[in-house]
Scaffold this motif. Sequence first.
Motif, mmCIF file in Angstrom:
data_model
loop_
_atom_site.group_PDB
_atom_site.id
_atom_site.type_symbol
_atom_site.label_atom_id
_atom_site.label_comp_id
_atom_site.label_asym_id
_atom_site.label_seq_id
_atom_site.Cartn_x
_atom_site.Cartn_y
_atom_site.Cartn_z
ATOM 1 N N VAL A 67 -7.258 -11.390 -9.962
ATOM 2 C CA VAL A 67 -8.109 -10.731 -8.859
ATOM 3 C C VAL A 67 -7.027 -11.722 -7.270
ATOM 4 N N GLY A 68 -6.837 -11.046 -6.681
ATOM 5 C CA GLY A 68 -6.088 -12.039 -5.768
ATOM 6 C C GLY A 68 -4.674 -11.673 -5.612
ATOM 7 N N THR A 69 -3.969 -11.148 -6.748
ATOM 8 C CA THR A 69 -2.171 -11.391 -7.308
ATOM 9 C C THR A 69 -1.400 -10.558 -5.950
ATOM 10 N N PRO A 70 -0.639 -11.285 -5.351
ATOM 11 C CA PRO A 70 -0.236 -10.283 -3.948
ATOM 12 C C PRO A 70 0.217 -8.741 -4.116
ATOM 13 N N LEU A 71 0.569 -7.790 -3.680
ATOM 14 C CA LEU A 71 1.084 -6.544 -3.832
ATOM 15 C C LEU A 71 1.837 -6.224 -2.701
ATOM 16 N N ARG A 72 2.898 -5.683 -3.800
ATOM 17 C CA ARG A 72 3.962 -5.209 -2.112
ATOM 18 C C ARG A 72 5.026 -3.879 -2.582
ATOM 19 N N SER A 73 4.920 -3.638 -1.200
ATOM 20 C CA SER A 73 6.011 -2.375 -0.982
ATOM 21 C C SER A 73 6.669 -2.226 -2.339
ATOM 22 N N MET B 240 -7.316 -2.820 -5.454
ATOM 23 C CA MET B 240 -7.183 -3.534 -4.552
ATOM 24 C C MET B 240 -8.291 -5.036 -3.913
ATOM 25 N N SER B 241 -8.606 -5.413 -3.845
ATOM 26 C CA SER B 241 -9.507 -6.756 -3.103
ATOM 27 C C SER B 241 -9.310 -6.684 -1.948
ATOM 28 N N ALA B 242 -8.425 -6.661 -1.134
ATOM 29 C CA ALA B 242 -7.662 -6.929 0.675
ATOM 30 C C ALA B 242 -6.847 -5.909 0.954
ATOM 31 N N ILE B 243 -6.847 -5.997 1.856
ATOM 32 C CA ILE B 243 -5.735 -5.364 2.526
ATOM 33 C C ILE B 243 -4.831 -6.066 3.573
ATOM 34 N N HIS B 244 -3.804 -5.748 4.004
ATOM 35 C CA HIS B 244 -2.861 -6.249 4.931
ATOM 36 C C HIS B 244 -2.360 -5.740 5.739
ATOM 37 N N VAL B 245 -2.028 -4.113 5.733
ATOM 38 C CA VAL B 245 -1.448 -3.715 6.432
ATOM 39 C C VAL B 245 -2.499 -1.757 7.126
ATOM 40 N N SER B 246 -1.645 -1.279 7.766
ATOM 41 C CA SER B 246 -2.431 -0.419 8.608
ATOM 42 C C SER B 246 -2.072 1.111 8.603
ATOM 43 N N GLY C 60 -0.630 -5.813 0.169
ATOM 44 C CA GLY C 60 -2.142 -6.286 0.026
ATOM 45 C C GLY C 60 -2.361 -7.138 -1.272
ATOM 46 N N LEU C 61 -3.934 -7.452 -2.351
ATOM 47 C CA LEU C 61 -4.175 -7.992 -3.148
ATOM 48 C C LEU C 61 -4.879 -7.307 -3.728
ATOM 49 N N SER C 62 -4.405 -7.513 -5.204
ATOM 50 C CA SER C 62 -4.976 -7.121 -6.242
ATOM 51 C C SER C 62 -6.117 -7.201 -6.591
ATOM 52 N N GLY C 63 -7.967 -6.860 -6.834
ATOM 53 C CA GLY C 63 -8.808 -7.023 -7.278
ATOM 54 C C GLY C 63 -9.442 -6.426 -8.624
ATOM 55 N N ASN C 64 -10.566 -5.773 -8.074
ATOM 56 C CA ASN C 64 -11.980 -5.063 -9.246
ATOM 57 C C ASN C 64 -12.660 -4.051 -8.835
ATOM 58 N N THR C 65 -11.926 -3.044 -7.632
ATOM 59 C CA THR C 65 -12.713 -2.548 -6.959
ATOM 60 C C THR C 65 -12.829 -1.397 -7.703
ATOM 61 N N GLY C 66 -14.004 -0.362 -6.739
ATOM 62 C CA GLY C 66 -14.099 1.026 -6.983
ATOM 63 C C GLY C 66 -14.603 0.891 -8.666
ATOM 64 N N ARG C 67 -14.071 1.997 -9.420
ATOM 65 C CA ARG C 67 -14.370 2.415 -11.396
ATOM 66 C C ARG C 67 -13.234 1.718 -11.857
ATOM 67 N N SER C 68 -14.152 0.477 -12.651
ATOM 68 C CA SER C 68 -12.733 -0.656 -13.000
ATOM 69 C C SER C 68 -13.438 -1.573 -13.940
ATOM 70 N N THR C 69 -13.017 -1.342 -15.487
ATOM 71 C CA THR C 69 -13.823 -2.606 -15.761
ATOM 72 C C THR C 69 -13.692 -3.594 -16.137
ATOM 73 N N GLY C 70 -12.280 -4.076 -15.034
ATOM 74 C CA GLY C 70 -12.036 -5.394 -15.172
ATOM 75 C C GLY C 70 -10.839 -5.760 -14.125
#
Length: 301
Positions: free
Chosen positions: A205-211, A245-251, A263-273
Motif C-alpha cells: 500500500v502506498g506504492t506510486p502509480l504512474r501514467s 488505489m489508496s489515494a488519487i493525485h490527479v483530477s 496516485g498510490l496503490s492500495g486495498n480498496t473495493g473488492r480486494s483480497t490484499g
Amino acid sequence: MSNYVGRHRPQTRAERRALEGRRRLPKALTAGYALPTAAAATLVLSAGGATAAQSSALTSGINGTQLAAFGAPQAKAQTALTDPALAQRSKTEVAETVATYSDLAERRQESNLSVAESQGRQQERQRIARDKKRKAIAAKKREQAKKAAAEDMGVSPDSVKVGADGKATIAEGTWVLPLANPVLTSGFGPRWGRLHAGDDFGVAVGTPLRSMSNGVVVFAGQQSGYGTMVDIKYSDGTISRYGHMSAIHVSVGQQVSTGQTVGLSGNTGRSTGPHLHLEIHPGGGAPVPPQAWLAGKGLHY
C-alpha cells in the motif's frame, strides 16, 4: 695692540684671534666645502637646475687675487665649476647612469609582465581543466540518472532525458509500465465464473502509480468493486484503468505526462490484499490482456 711676543710670555686670546682673523677665509670658501670632483660639481648643478655658465657668473665676483689667497683646492673647485669639458663629461656620466637604471627598470617590467602572462596561462589551463572535470562529473551523473530512470520505468535509456536540474523525463510517445518492477499475481481471464478483465500486481500500500504515456484523466473517484480508481485516456485512444488505489493525485480533465505519478496503490473495493488491478481498453472499448498489449509497446513483465 703690540705685535711683540715676549720670549716667555704666551699669546693672549685676543692676540691669537687678531692673528687668525688676518688669515681666516669665509667658511663657505674653505677647502672642506669645495666640491672634490668635476662630476660631483655637475651633479649639484644639474640637481639645482643651473648651468655651468650660471655657476661661472656666480663666482665672477671673486677676483684672481682672492682665488690665489684661497689656495690650490679652491682654484681647482672653481675650475671644475667653469670647465665645459668636465661639465659635459659629468652630464654624460649622469645620462649613462640614468639610461642604465631606465634599462634595468624596463627589463624588470618586462620580466614582471612575462611572469604575469605565464601565471595567467597557467590559471587558464587550470580553469579549463576544472571545467572539463565538472562537465565530466555532470555527464556521468546524467548517465547514471538516465540509466536508473530507464530501469525503473522499464524502457530503453534512449527514451529517457535528464535535464540540467537532474530530473529524468520520458520522451513524448514513449510507454512505460504503471509501476517499477511489477510482480504478476493474477492474470487476465475467467475467475470464479466471470471474466477477470485485467492483470493484478502484488504491491505494498502506498506504492506510486504512474501514467503509462501522455494522456488526460477521464475518471478519478470511487466505483463499486474497483474501490478508488483512475482512468487515463492516451493519445492513441487507449484507456488504462487502475483499481483498488489508496489515494488519487490527479483530477478529471487533467493532462498527464509519461511516468507522472497519478496516485498510490492500495486495498480498496473488492480486494483480497494490497495490489494494483490494471485494465487496458484499446480505443476505449472492451478490455484486452494487458501483458500481450504492453509487449507490443516493448514493455515486459
